[in-house]
Design an enzyme around this catalytic site. Sequence first.
Site, short mmCIF file in Angstrom:
data_model
loop_
_atom_site.label_atom_id
_atom_site.label_comp_id
_atom_site.label_asym_id
_atom_site.label_seq_id
_atom_site.Cartn_x
_atom_site.Cartn_y
_atom_site.Cartn_z
N GLN A 24 0.81 -1.22 0.00
CA GLN A 24 0.00 0.00 0.00
C GLN A 24 0.84 1.27 0.00
OE1 GLN A 24 -2.59 -1.90 3.23
NE2 GLN A 24 -4.01 -0.45 2.32
N HIS A 116 1.05 -9.25 4.54
CA HIS A 116 -0.11 -8.33 4.56
C HIS A 116 -0.75 -8.38 3.16
CE1 HIS A 116 -1.94 -4.53 6.45
NE2 HIS A 116 -2.56 -4.67 5.28
N ASN A 160 -1.63 -10.62 8.40
CA ASN A 160 -2.60 -9.55 8.62
C ASN A 160 -4.00 -10.01 8.18
OD1 ASN A 160 -3.17 -6.53 9.06
ND2 ASN A 160 -4.05 -6.95 7.03
N GLU A 161 -4.96 -9.86 9.06
CA GLU A 161 -6.38 -10.13 8.76
C GLU A 161 -6.60 -11.44 8.00
OE1 GLU A 161 -8.02 -6.61 6.90
OE2 GLU A 161 -7.99 -5.50 8.77
O1 IFM Z 1 -6.11 -0.71 4.23
C1 IFM Z 1 -6.63 -1.79 4.95
C2 IFM Z 1 -5.50 -2.64 5.49
O2 IFM Z 1 -4.68 -3.11 4.45
C3 IFM Z 1 -6.05 -3.83 6.25
N1 IFM Z 1 -7.01 -3.42 7.23
C4 IFM Z 1 -8.07 -2.52 6.82
C5 IFM Z 1 -7.47 -1.33 6.11
C6 IFM Z 1 -8.59 -0.37 5.68
O3 IFM Z 1 -9.42 -0.99 4.76
#
Ligand code: IFM
Length: 398
Positions: A24, A116, A160-161
Amino acid sequence: MFACAPGLPLPDGFLFGASTSAHQTEGGNTNSDWWQLEQHGAVAEPSGDAADSYHRWPVDIDLLAELGFTDYRFSIEWARIEPAPGCFSRAALAHYRRIVEYARERGMRPMVTLHHFTLPRWFAERGGWSAPDAVDRFARYVAATAPVIATDVEHVCTINEPNMVAALLPRVTAGGERPTGTGLPLPDPGLTRTLVEAHRAAVAAVRAISPTIRTGWSVASQGCQAVPGAEEVTAAYRHPREDVFLEAARQDDWIGVQAYTRTRIGPAGPLPVPEGAERTLTGWECYPDALGEALRHTAEVVGEVPIIVTENGIATADDRSRIAYTHRALDGLAEALADDLDIRGYFHWSALDTYEWGSFRPTFGLIAVEPETFLRVPKPSARWLGRIARSRTLPSAR
Ligand code: IFM
């Protein structure tokens, strides 16, 4: 404007920082599956140079340190570190090592995320997480990150997530954008199992690198709220989308909470955002109480495991709304701390305006990035939150 009135002193060692991720912010992540998808037109806008943080990372760290933050969460890019199977780039490892060392020199503690969302193209082409050797390959990559994390890194986030990966990856790689409907699709159960296994293998690999690193993963809170009578439906909805990933963290050193909004659930499932409710630039309901509620739900599921807020924030072009949202979210954090929840840190998402998986429009950043010049301009929210970080005191609870 909200004042930083004396409030709740933060516990010793509390992490107070901001988060980013490699794809990002870095730009030019050409060897990743996401770059590939972007080039095939699967999303509205490609990441391109993003915020050019691959080159400008010292500026990002300098700014965060000057603003008052003590911690920086960033991810390292598997596609750069292992550009081809089994071929590890010493230059990429040295690059990320410099970030760790520089953060330390600037008095900031680095929290490193190992994965991520983005995968090396070769890994995706060989079946991604569905390949029979996916977990072994991930563990081998994690072991190879030793030069980056073996010293000076106290916290590592493996994945991540994972719940968003399990729910959305099959749809994204099939060529579609994120679903815009209500609620989160049902995660693929096989993918869920593989991600849990990959996490466990990664935790073991990190502990083999250094037993002093505290390892966990970060789960996207769904902010599930049952309307009266829908409690069972809500629990059934939430379990595969969130709780199964929290349960998998019960042996970890910490669990990451990432909270932004809520999902109201009725007897027939998720409900639309209430009519007239304020929405953010991602279309989500503006719901700052999401953080406090997520902390309490997470604590109920994980028991004694310490919690770190690894992401919380709002996509808005109005920085006053960012301050108002975050102030209220911090109230929820303060109340949870006052109720003795074991919360060890808060990271705002995001340090910078970043590429939001298909578009640059939803701006989450504390620091604006000028798209042509990449000039960084801290917003008033960055100064406001930095002052709170420096004061080591949360604003007084409501
Ligand atoms: O930008 C994302 C991030 O990559 C992961 N968590 C949520 C954020 C907002 O959507």
